[in-house]
Enzyme design. Structure first.
Site, PDB file in Angstrom:
ATOM      1  N   SER A 143     -78.360  98.586  31.029  1.00 24.45           N
ATOM      2  CA  SER A 143     -77.629  97.595  30.821  1.00 24.45           C
ATOM      3  C   SER A 143     -76.351  98.905  29.772  1.00 24.45           C
ATOM      4  O   SER A 143     -76.692  98.714  28.689  1.00 24.45           O
ATOM      5  CB  SER A 143     -78.049  96.331  30.980  1.00 24.45           C
ATOM      6  OG  SER A 143     -76.083  95.688  29.650  1.00 24.45           O
ATOM      7  N   HIS A 186     -75.988  98.851  35.721  1.00 22.36           N
ATOM      8  CA  HIS A 186     -75.674  97.765  34.800  1.00 22.36           C
ATOM      9  C   HIS A 186     -74.447  97.157  34.147  1.00 22.36           C
ATOM     10  O   HIS A 186     -74.584  98.018  32.988  1.00 22.36           O
ATOM     11  CB  HIS A 186     -76.849  97.005  34.399  1.00 22.36           C
ATOM     12  CG  HIS A 186     -76.766  94.976  34.389  1.00 22.36           C
ATOM     13  ND1 HIS A 186     -77.052  94.367  35.006  1.00 22.36           N
ATOM     14  CD2 HIS A 186     -76.458  94.864  33.556  1.00 22.36           C
ATOM     15  CE1 HIS A 186     -76.655  92.960  34.931  1.00 22.36           C
ATOM     16  NE2 HIS A 186     -76.553  93.004  34.227  1.00 22.36           N
ATOM     17  N   ASP A 203     -71.871  94.583  31.735  1.00 29.47           N
ATOM     18  CA  ASP A 203     -71.611  93.275  31.339  1.00 29.47           C
ATOM     19  C   ASP A 203     -70.132  93.603  31.312  1.00 29.47           C
ATOM     20  O   ASP A 203     -69.774  93.371  30.633  1.00 29.47           O
ATOM     21  CB  ASP A 203     -72.863  92.609  30.616  1.00 29.47           C
ATOM     22  CG  ASP A 203     -74.299  93.464  30.468  1.00 29.47           C
ATOM     23  OD1 ASP A 203     -74.164  92.105  32.144  1.00 29.47           O
ATOM     24  OD2 ASP A 203     -74.786  93.833  30.281  1.00 29.47           O
ATOM     25  N   MET A 226     -68.020  90.664  30.606  1.00 33.52           N
ATOM     26  CA  MET A 226     -67.487  89.512  29.560  1.00 33.52           C
ATOM     27  C   MET A 226     -65.783  89.032  28.667  1.00 33.52           C
ATOM     28  O   MET A 226     -65.279  90.481  29.170  1.00 33.52           O
ATOM     29  CB  MET A 226     -68.357  89.201  28.233  1.00 33.52           C
ATOM     30  CG  MET A 226     -69.644  89.510  28.062  1.00 33.52           C
ATOM     31  SD  MET A 226     -70.856  89.712  26.913  1.00 33.52           S
ATOM     32  CE  MET A 226     -72.414  90.632  27.455  1.00 33.52           C
ATOM     33  N   HIS A 248     -72.528  92.497  36.113  1.00 32.09           N
ATOM     34  CA  HIS A 248     -72.668  91.325  35.997  1.00 32.09           C
ATOM     35  C   HIS A 248     -71.639  90.936  35.476  1.00 32.09           C
ATOM     36  O   HIS A 248     -70.747  90.973  34.196  1.00 32.09           O
ATOM     37  CB  HIS A 248     -73.911  91.504  34.842  1.00 32.09           C
ATOM     38  CG  HIS A 248     -74.445  89.859  34.069  1.00 32.09           C
ATOM     39  ND1 HIS A 248     -75.164  90.016  33.167  1.00 32.09           N
ATOM     40  CD2 HIS A 248     -74.209  88.784  35.198  1.00 32.09           C
ATOM     41  CE1 HIS A 248     -75.444  89.136  33.246  1.00 32.09           C
ATOM     42  NE2 HIS A 248     -74.789  87.949  33.954  1.00 32.09           N
ATOM     43  N   MET A 290     -69.530  87.857  33.413  1.00 30.09           N
ATOM     44  CA  MET A 290     -69.864  86.386  32.814  1.00 30.09           C
ATOM     45  C   MET A 290     -68.502  86.035  31.984  1.00 30.09           C
ATOM     46  O   MET A 290     -68.058  86.099  30.886  1.00 30.09           O
ATOM     47  CB  MET A 290     -70.621  87.198  31.164  1.00 30.09           C
ATOM     48  CG  MET A 290     -72.123  87.233  31.335  1.00 30.09           C
ATOM     49  SD  MET A 290     -72.916  88.098  30.177  1.00 30.09           S
ATOM     50  CE  MET A 290     -72.909  89.934  31.062  1.00 30.09           C
ATOM     51  N   MET A 346     -81.569  84.259  34.068  1.00 26.71           N
ATOM     52  CA  MET A 346     -80.948  85.092  32.162  1.00 26.71           C
ATOM     53  C   MET A 346     -81.690  84.889  31.956  1.00 26.71           C
ATOM     54  O   MET A 346     -82.442  83.855  31.503  1.00 26.71           O
ATOM     55  CB  MET A 346     -79.547  84.438  32.010  1.00 26.71           C
ATOM     56  CG  MET A 346     -78.556  85.181  32.649  1.00 26.71           C
ATOM     57  SD  MET A 346     -78.110  87.096  32.042  1.00 26.71           S
ATOM     58  CE  MET A 346     -78.664  87.256  30.849  1.00 26.71           C
ATOM     59  N   GLY A 351     -73.965  87.282  26.456  1.00 19.92           N
ATOM     60  CA  GLY A 351     -72.835  87.630  24.816  1.00 19.92           C
ATOM     61  C   GLY A 351     -73.164  88.979  24.243  1.00 19.92           C
ATOM     62  O   GLY A 351     -72.342  89.360  24.059  1.00 19.92           O
ATOM     63  N   GLY A 376     -79.448  93.173  22.555  1.00 21.68           N
ATOM     64  CA  GLY A 376     -80.061  92.646  22.081  1.00 21.68           C
ATOM     65  C   GLY A 376     -81.208  91.795  21.180  1.00 21.68           C
ATOM     66  O   GLY A 376     -81.303  91.532  19.758  1.00 21.68           O
ATOM     67  N   ASP A 410     -82.646  89.915  33.149  1.00 18.89           N
ATOM     68  CA  ASP A 410     -81.576  90.455  32.444  1.00 18.89           C
ATOM     69  C   ASP A 410     -82.250  89.617  30.954  1.00 18.89           C
ATOM     70  O   ASP A 410     -81.462  88.485  30.889  1.00 18.89           O
ATOM     71  CB  ASP A 410     -80.607  90.128  32.773  1.00 18.89           C
ATOM     72  CG  ASP A 410     -79.412  90.795  31.701  1.00 18.89           C
ATOM     73  OD1 ASP A 410     -79.695  91.692  31.251  1.00 18.89           O
ATOM     74  OD2 ASP A 410     -78.164  91.038  32.648  1.00 18.89           O
ATOM     75  N   GLY A 411     -82.307  90.816  30.152  1.00 19.90           N
ATOM     76  CA  GLY A 411     -82.029  89.955  28.566  1.00 19.90           C
ATOM     77  C   GLY A 411     -83.782  90.021  27.885  1.00 19.90           C
ATOM     78  O   GLY A 411     -84.712  89.824  28.279  1.00 19.90           O
ATOM     79  N   GLY A 412     -83.705  91.153  26.147  1.00 20.30           N
ATOM     80  CA  GLY A 412     -84.946  91.153  25.591  1.00 20.30           C
ATOM     81  C   GLY A 412     -85.487  92.365  26.916  1.00 20.30           C
ATOM     82  O   GLY A 412     -87.273  92.041  26.316  1.00 20.30           O
ATOM     83  N   GLY A 445     -81.475  96.878  27.850  1.00 22.81           N
ATOM     84  CA  GLY A 445     -79.618  97.784  27.648  1.00 22.81           C
ATOM     85  C   GLY A 445     -80.471  98.394  26.051  1.00 22.81           C
ATOM     86  O   GLY A 445     -81.264  99.400  26.351  1.00 22.81           O
ATOM     87  N   SER A 446     -80.793  97.377  25.752  1.00 21.96           N
ATOM     88  CA  SER A 446     -81.818  97.643  24.124  1.00 21.96           C
ATOM     89  C   SER A 446     -82.984  98.438  24.268  1.00 21.96           C
ATOM     90  O   SER A 446     -82.848  99.653  23.730  1.00 21.96           O
ATOM     91  CB  SER A 446     -81.641  97.106  22.704  1.00 21.96           C
ATOM     92  OG  SER A 446     -80.887  95.779  23.213  1.00 21.96           O
TER      93      SER A 446
HETATM   94  C1  DX5 Z   1     -76.657  89.772  27.458  1.00 21.59           C
HETATM   95  C2  DX5 Z   1     -76.313  90.817  29.602  1.00 21.59           C
HETATM   96  C3  DX5 Z   1     -77.196  91.523  29.052  1.00 21.59           C
HETATM   97  C4  DX5 Z   1     -77.322  92.438  28.108  1.00 21.59           C
HETATM   98  C5  DX5 Z   1     -78.437  93.069  28.240  1.00 21.59           C
HETATM   99  O1  DX5 Z   1     -75.792  88.779  27.475  1.00 21.59           O
HETATM  100  O2  DX5 Z   1     -76.101  90.143  30.192  1.00 21.59           O
HETATM  101  O3  DX5 Z   1     -76.948  91.957  29.972  1.00 21.59           O
HETATM  102  O4  DX5 Z   1     -76.327  93.646  27.792  1.00 21.59           O
HETATM  103  O5  DX5 Z   1     -79.573  93.686  26.816  1.00 21.59           O
HETATM  104  P1  DX5 Z   1     -80.709  93.587  26.157  1.00 21.59           P
HETATM  105  O6  DX5 Z   1     -81.698  94.327  27.240  1.00 21.59           O
HETATM  106  O7  DX5 Z   1     -80.229  94.877  25.063  1.00 21.59           O
HETATM  107  O8  DX5 Z   1     -81.026  92.271  26.218  1.00 21.59           O
HETATM  108 ZN    ZN Z   2     -75.900  91.581  32.029  1.00 19.69          ZN
END
Ligand code: DX5
Ligand code: ZN
Length: 224
Positions: free
Chosen positions: A6, A31, A33, A35, A64, A66, A135, A140, A143, A175-177, A197-198
């Site tokens: 991401s 990916h 994001d 928003m 993605h 949002m 998710m 949002g 990290g 997706d997420g963490g 992402g991170s």
């Molecule tokens: C969260 C996003 C994710 C996010 C993932 O709102 O949809 O795609 O960027 O980042 P990490 O992997 O750091 O949670």
């Molecule tokens: Zn995402």
């Protein structure tokens, strides 16, 4: 197993390099994001950024969304180069129609669920979806910490997907963490597309992607 870095967690002052590093490091998808400051509090990217990513990679681009009223952006994002578009069930009162529309546009039609939304929200659309995104954080920001309850939700989604005919089974994305530390657990729970992402951009993308992939693909330990 597919790994989708991401770019939200990349150094956005060097976006092209970040995308290239992911591609050269073995990423399967990029990916993005999107928003809107309404569906989620944060504001990020629009079609111009997808177009900029498209210029520097030949990988599939997984958008993605949002955002509220996601359908207003479909044509624009597909035209910009997205190869998959995922909308949130919480933002889509006409979910089935919108997934059909994405299918007609020739992209992977994805549907995402927030951690607080029951999987039952997908009851009528499993076969219309090309991708289901569970998710594992509240969307949002990059990290945030992985929510452990996501594993049970992935197992339930995997069981439901495996009841479908093989040729209409959607991808199951998480997706997420996601990091190398939990990649094996989410893979065993049934995920086949890991967004990170991170977990990727917090260090050297190539070694991070390799570590996530090898953890996700490592065989399940046999029981004594
Ligand atoms: C969260 C996003 C994710 C996010 C993932 O709102 O949809 O795609 O960027 O980042 P990490 O992997 O750091 O949670
Ligand atoms: Zn995402």
């Amino acid at each position: 197993m597919l790994v989708a870095p991401s770019i939200l967690a990349a150094d956005l002052g060097h976006l092209a390099e970040a995308v290239s590093a992911a591609e050269e490091g073995g990423a399967d998808w990029i990916h993005v994001d999107v928003m809107d400051g309404q569906f989620v509090p944060n504001l990020t990217f629009g079609a111009d950024v997808i177009r900029a990513v498209r210029r520097v990679t030949s990988l599939p681009i997984d958008a993605h969304l949002m955002v509220v009223r996601p359908e207003q952006y479909f044509d624009e994002y597909v035209d910009a180069g997205a190869t998959g578009v995922t909308i949130h069930v919480e933002a889509a009162p006409h979910l089935h129609r919108q997934l059909q529309r994405l299918g007609e546009l020739g992209v992977v039609a994805g549907v995402a669920l927030n951690p607080g939304t029951s999987l039952a929200a997908l009851d009528a659309v499993w076969e219309a979806a090309g991708l289901v995104l569970v998710m594992s954080v509240n969307p949002g920001w990059a990290g945030q910490a992985f929510l452990p309850g996501s594993l049970e939700r992935l197992r339930s989604a995997r069981a439901r997907i495996d009841e479908l005919p093989v040729d209409s089974r959607p991808y199951l994305q998480v997706d997420g963490g996601i990091t190398a530390a939990n990649a094996a657990a989410v893979a065993r729970a049934g995920a086949d597309v890991l967004v990170s992402g991170s977990g990727v951009y917090g260090g050297d993308p190539r070694s991070r992607i390799e570590a996530i992939r090898s953890a996700a693909e490592e065989p399940e330990p046999s029981r004594p």
